[in-house]
Scaffold this active site. Structure first.
Site, PDB file in Angstrom:
ATOM      1  N   LYS A   1      19.909   1.374  40.465  1.00  0.00           N
ATOM      2  CA  LYS A   1      21.000   0.606  41.082  1.00  0.00           C
ATOM      3  C   LYS A   1      21.678   1.568  42.041  1.00  0.00           C
ATOM      4  O   LYS A   1      22.505   2.395  41.651  1.00  0.00           O
ATOM      5  CB  LYS A   1      21.972   0.123  40.005  1.00  0.00           C
ATOM      6  CG  LYS A   1      22.649  -1.190  40.329  1.00  0.00           C
ATOM      7  CD  LYS A   1      23.482  -1.181  41.586  1.00  0.00           C
ATOM      8  CE  LYS A   1      24.864  -0.615  41.368  1.00  0.00           C
ATOM      9  NZ  LYS A   1      25.581  -0.367  42.654  1.00  0.00           N
TER      10      LYS A   1
ATOM     11  N   GLU B   1      26.668  12.691  35.311  1.00  0.00           N
ATOM     12  CA  GLU B   1      27.196  13.686  36.252  1.00  0.00           C
ATOM     13  C   GLU B   1      28.404  13.048  36.920  1.00  0.00           C
ATOM     14  O   GLU B   1      28.262  12.087  37.679  1.00  0.00           O
ATOM     15  CB  GLU B   1      26.112  14.091  37.259  1.00  0.00           C
ATOM     16  CG  GLU B   1      24.997  14.860  36.557  1.00  0.00           C
ATOM     17  CD  GLU B   1      23.783  15.144  37.423  1.00  0.00           C
ATOM     18  OE1 GLU B   1      23.816  14.870  38.628  1.00  0.00           O
ATOM     19  OE2 GLU B   1      22.788  15.638  36.872  1.00  0.00           O
TER      20      GLU B   1
ATOM     21  N   CYS C   1      30.481  16.291  45.096  1.00  0.00           N
ATOM     22  CA  CYS C   1      31.132  16.450  43.799  1.00  0.00           C
ATOM     23  C   CYS C   1      31.458  17.910  43.503  1.00  0.00           C
ATOM     24  O   CYS C   1      32.383  18.202  42.776  1.00  0.00           O
ATOM     25  CB  CYS C   1      30.225  15.894  42.711  1.00  0.00           C
ATOM     26  SG  CYS C   1      28.660  16.751  42.618  1.00  0.00           S
TER      27      CYS C   1
ATOM     28  N   GLU D   1      40.924  14.131  41.656  1.00  0.00           N
ATOM     29  CA  GLU D   1      39.804  14.318  42.576  1.00  0.00           C
ATOM     30  C   GLU D   1      40.055  13.426  43.795  1.00  0.00           C
ATOM     31  O   GLU D   1      40.159  12.202  43.652  1.00  0.00           O
ATOM     32  CB  GLU D   1      38.485  13.916  41.909  1.00  0.00           C
ATOM     33  CG  GLU D   1      37.292  14.107  42.824  1.00  0.00           C
ATOM     34  CD  GLU D   1      35.994  13.549  42.250  1.00  0.00           C
ATOM     35  OE1 GLU D   1      35.979  12.378  41.825  1.00  0.00           O
ATOM     36  OE2 GLU D   1      34.999  14.289  42.238  1.00  0.00           O
TER      37      GLU D   1
HETATM   38  P1  NAD Z   1      31.307   5.241  41.457  1.00  0.00           P
HETATM   39  O1  NAD Z   1      31.485   5.628  40.052  1.00  0.00           O
HETATM   40  O2  NAD Z   1      32.315   4.368  42.097  1.00  0.00           O
HETATM   41  O3  NAD Z   1      29.929   4.469  41.665  1.00  0.00           O
HETATM   42  C1  NAD Z   1      28.701   5.056  41.300  1.00  0.00           C
HETATM   43  C2  NAD Z   1      27.718   3.944  40.965  1.00  0.00           C
HETATM   44  O4  NAD Z   1      28.154   3.263  39.796  1.00  0.00           O
HETATM   45  C3  NAD Z   1      27.574   2.882  42.052  1.00  0.00           C
HETATM   46  O5  NAD Z   1      26.217   2.526  42.156  1.00  0.00           O
HETATM   47  C4  NAD Z   1      28.410   1.736  41.511  1.00  0.00           C
HETATM   48  O6  NAD Z   1      28.030   0.465  41.984  1.00  0.00           O
HETATM   49  C5  NAD Z   1      28.125   1.859  40.020  1.00  0.00           C
HETATM   50  N1  NAD Z   1      29.138   1.247  39.157  1.00  0.00           N
HETATM   51  C6  NAD Z   1      30.459   1.138  39.381  1.00  0.00           C
HETATM   52  N2  NAD Z   1      31.058   0.535  38.324  1.00  0.00           N
HETATM   53  C7  NAD Z   1      30.080   0.267  37.409  1.00  0.00           C
HETATM   54  C8  NAD Z   1      30.061  -0.341  36.134  1.00  0.00           C
HETATM   55  N3  NAD Z   1      31.172  -0.787  35.553  1.00  0.00           N
HETATM   56  N4  NAD Z   1      28.885  -0.453  35.494  1.00  0.00           N
HETATM   57  C9  NAD Z   1      27.742   0.021  36.059  1.00  0.00           C
HETATM   58  N5  NAD Z   1      27.698   0.597  37.276  1.00  0.00           N
HETATM   59  C10 NAD Z   1      28.848   0.727  37.953  1.00  0.00           C
HETATM   60  O7  NAD Z   1      31.098   6.608  42.251  1.00  0.00           O
HETATM   61  P2  NAD Z   1      30.984   6.793  43.815  1.00  0.00           P
HETATM   62  O8  NAD Z   1      32.324   6.460  44.393  1.00  0.00           O
HETATM   63  O9  NAD Z   1      29.775   6.084  44.301  1.00  0.00           O
HETATM   64  O10 NAD Z   1      30.706   8.367  43.964  1.00  0.00           O
HETATM   65  C11 NAD Z   1      31.722   9.313  44.040  1.00  0.00           C
HETATM   66  C12 NAD Z   1      32.000   9.910  42.678  1.00  0.00           C
HETATM   67  O11 NAD Z   1      30.806  10.427  42.144  1.00  0.00           O
HETATM   68  C13 NAD Z   1      32.965  11.071  42.697  1.00  0.00           C
HETATM   69  O12 NAD Z   1      33.805  10.979  41.584  1.00  0.00           O
HETATM   70  C14 NAD Z   1      32.068  12.273  42.549  1.00  0.00           C
HETATM   71  O13 NAD Z   1      32.658  13.425  42.015  1.00  0.00           O
HETATM   72  C15 NAD Z   1      31.009  11.747  41.655  1.00  0.00           C
HETATM   73  N6  NAD Z   1      29.776  12.537  41.794  1.00  0.00           N
HETATM   74  C16 NAD Z   1      29.460  13.419  40.805  1.00  0.00           C
HETATM   75  C17 NAD Z   1      28.302  14.208  40.920  1.00  0.00           C
HETATM   76  C18 NAD Z   1      27.918  15.232  39.882  1.00  0.00           C
HETATM   77  O14 NAD Z   1      26.820  15.774  39.977  1.00  0.00           O
HETATM   78  N7  NAD Z   1      28.757  15.517  38.902  1.00  0.00           N
HETATM   79  C19 NAD Z   1      27.502  14.066  42.042  1.00  0.00           C
HETATM   80  C20 NAD Z   1      27.879  13.152  43.033  1.00  0.00           C
HETATM   81  C21 NAD Z   1      29.022  12.379  42.892  1.00  0.00           C
HETATM   82  O1  6OD Z   2      21.842  19.552  43.980  1.00  0.00           O
HETATM   83  C1  6OD Z   2      21.795  18.742  43.049  1.00  0.00           C
HETATM   84  O2  6OD Z   2      20.811  18.624  42.322  1.00  0.00           O
HETATM   85  C2  6OD Z   2      22.955  17.896  42.783  1.00  0.00           C
HETATM   86  N1  6OD Z   2      22.875  17.095  41.699  1.00  0.00           N
HETATM   87  C3  6OD Z   2      24.017  17.920  43.607  1.00  0.00           C
HETATM   88  C4  6OD Z   2      25.177  17.154  43.437  1.00  0.00           C
HETATM   89  C5  6OD Z   2      26.068  17.043  44.432  1.00  0.00           C
HETATM   90  C6  6OD Z   2      27.220  16.230  44.306  1.00  0.00           C
HETATM   91  O3  6OD Z   2      27.733  15.619  45.216  1.00  0.00           O
END
Ligand code: NAD
Ligand code: 6OD
Length: 486
Positions: free
Chosen positions: A178, A254, A288, A390
């Protein structure tokens, strides 16, 4: 108008409900595609296809053959590099210079690296004493976990989606992806590559849609999936965990972060500036692992602030393909509203705005884009939400410090625990401080330097579990012990 359809059982299919939503280019606000929104029916079909593939060719395929196919997928991404690049840059607005250096090559590498790794991984065995003196041989076999739900975010769409799909398929699972509703393009394109590479039908499936009461929720609540790997916001992680509790599913999460950089007075200032410019502003701050809190030892503070300001002001916003463009827009106007609300909070809380703090003047063709200025603050009080939440935008707060123990305490004073960057030329200090930072990833004199064999993930509310190298195998496969009495 281009249509982005679901990819189920090796075919592109429309939504049975007829529901569609717009895919918007955030650089100019223009509609670039119409995306089919998946509902329960599409999720059911995708999960059924994934389960059938598991029981069919894919499940019984010799490892060598499976790995050769994954190499073909990687080669297929590379062969269609320009198409992936355009799709990713139109969805996100990010500069081609960034995506061609990081996002697209990593999309390919995520298949190659995990195919090679899984082929060579060993499992444990024990020769066991028995009372009759004959003994027993125990050995563990790794089995695929089953159908894996992959829920992906929008910031590095191809990179982060394939970072999960690569190891999942390498371990013999099948997947239902998804993608984020903001960035559906590259997940859809990957379906064509899967077919061209000869990946059996049903191994890779994509259902588009939103989270709550849409494809995301229907997928994560589905009774016939065997695990969920999710990258996104910590709050979304909570909702998914609740959904997964129905079937007690294994999870790999993550999540968000509020990451720091610590610049000691003995740091190489050029390197620290170059690294912090990337960690705070790359991908318009939507990484992130990015830095939103910077602590600089007092003797270096003024010089650091002046140099970071100079670097931020040299970033050039613009159209992804244009020469010299180094800075894209935020992913959407909704996200821009959120980031700008923190710019306002910083002002209200008494910050000194060193640079930025608003919206840049853009040429007419880009005037409707989700642009913001790279922003640096100093002087915020410790209670400001700007220092605890964040923001996920191109901004950071810089604060002086005098004492090593004190700065470690400040860095750790957050419910998050994803990443940190230390800048020091003193190796003893680096070894002393790094393990005391409560994060899953601590860089010294670098940032986002990745070796895919290493454990990746967050501590505290930044994640559950580790992926990367053999660590992801704990999630993507299940060990089963065989005990043979001799
Ligand atoms: P988000 O949580 O809004 O959405 C991520 C995904 O989850 C999307 O596909 C969304 O449609 C889906 N989603 C949302 N609500 C849901 C639910 N109730 N059930 C199932 N699926 C659902 O995140 P975003 O805004 O797309 O991305 C930004 C966030 O992601 C930031 O907080 C960032 O720190 C985090 N992030 C973390 C990492 C990591 O490696 N730790 C990497 C990249 C992004
Ligand atoms: O480099 C990666 O494997 C990884 N998961 C990066 C995440 C970046 C977050 O925005």
């Amino acid at each position: 108008m281009q249509q982005i359809r679901h990819f189920i059982n090796g075919e592109y299919v429309e939504s049975s409900s007829g529901r569609r939503f717009d895919d918007i280019n955030p650089a100019n606000g223009e509609r670039i595609a119409e995306v089919h929104e998946g509902g329960q029916r599409e999720v059911d079909a995708a999960v059924a296809a994934a389960r059938a593939a598991l029981q069919g060719d894919w499940g019984s395929m010799p490892v060598e053959q499976r790995m050769a196919l994954l190499h073909k997928v990687a080669d297929g991404i590379t062969a269609r590099f320009d198409e992936f690049l355009e799709a990713e840059c139109l969805d996100t607005g990010k500069p081609a210079a960034l995506a061609s250096h990081i996002d697209i090559p990593r999309g390919a590498a995520n298949f190659k690296v995990f195919a090679d790794l899984v082929k060579n991984v060993a499992t444990e065995s024990f020769v066991t004493d028995t009372p009759d003196g004959h003994g027993a041989l125990n050995y563990a076999v790794r089995k695929p976990r089953g159908v894996i739900a992959v829920v992906a975010p929008w910031n590095l769409p191809l990179l982060l989606m394939t970072w999960k799909v690569g190891p999942a398929l390498a371990c013999g699972n099948t997947v239902v992806v998804k993608p984020s509703e903001e960035t559906p393009h590259t997940a859809a394109l990957l379906g064509e590559v899967m077919n061209q590479a000869g990946i059996p039908k049903g191994v890779y499936n994509v259902v588009h849609g939103f989270g709550p009461q849409s494809a995301g929720e229907y997928l994560t609540r589905h009774p016939h999936i065997d695990g969920i790997t999710f990258t996104g916001e910590t709050g979304t992680g909570r909702a998914i965990m609740q959904a997964a509790s129905q079937s007690l599913l294994p999870l790999s999460f993550e999540l968000g972060g509020k990451n720091s950089a610590v610049v000691f007075a003995d740091a190489d200032l050029d390197k620290a500036i170059e690294g912090t410019l990337r960690s705070a502003f790359a991908n318009c701050g939507q990484v992130c692992l990015g830095t939103e809190r910077v602590y600089v030892e007092r003797p270096l503070f003024d010089a650091f602030v002046a140099r970071l300001k100079q670097g931020a002001e040299q970033l050039r916003p613009g159209w992804w393909r244009d020469e010299g463009v180094s800075f894209g827009p935020l992913v959407s106007h909704a996200h821009r509203d959120k980031v700008l609300s923190y710019y306002e909070t910083a002002r209200r809380d008494g910050a000194t705005v060193v640079t930025g703090g608003g919206v840049p003047e853009m040429p007419e063709a880009l005037a409707n884009g989700a642009w913001v200025q790279p922003t640096i603050w100093t002087g915020l009080p410790p209670h400001s939400a700007v220092l605890s939440d964040e923001i996920f935008g191109p901004c950071c707060h810089i604060q002086p410090f005098d004492d090593e123990d004190d700065v470690i305490e400040q860095v750790n004073d957050t419910p998050y625990g994803l990443a940190c960057a230390l800048w020091t030329e003193n190796l003893a200090r680096a070894h002393r401080v790094a393990p005391r930072i409560d994060v899953g990833l601590c860089w010294v004199n670098s940032w986002f330097l990745r070796d895919l064999r290493t454990p990746f993930g967050g501590s505290k509310q930044s994640g559950i579990g580790r992926e990367g190298g053999v660590h992801g195998l704990e999630f993507y496969s299940e060990l089963s012990n065989v005990c043979i009495k001799l």
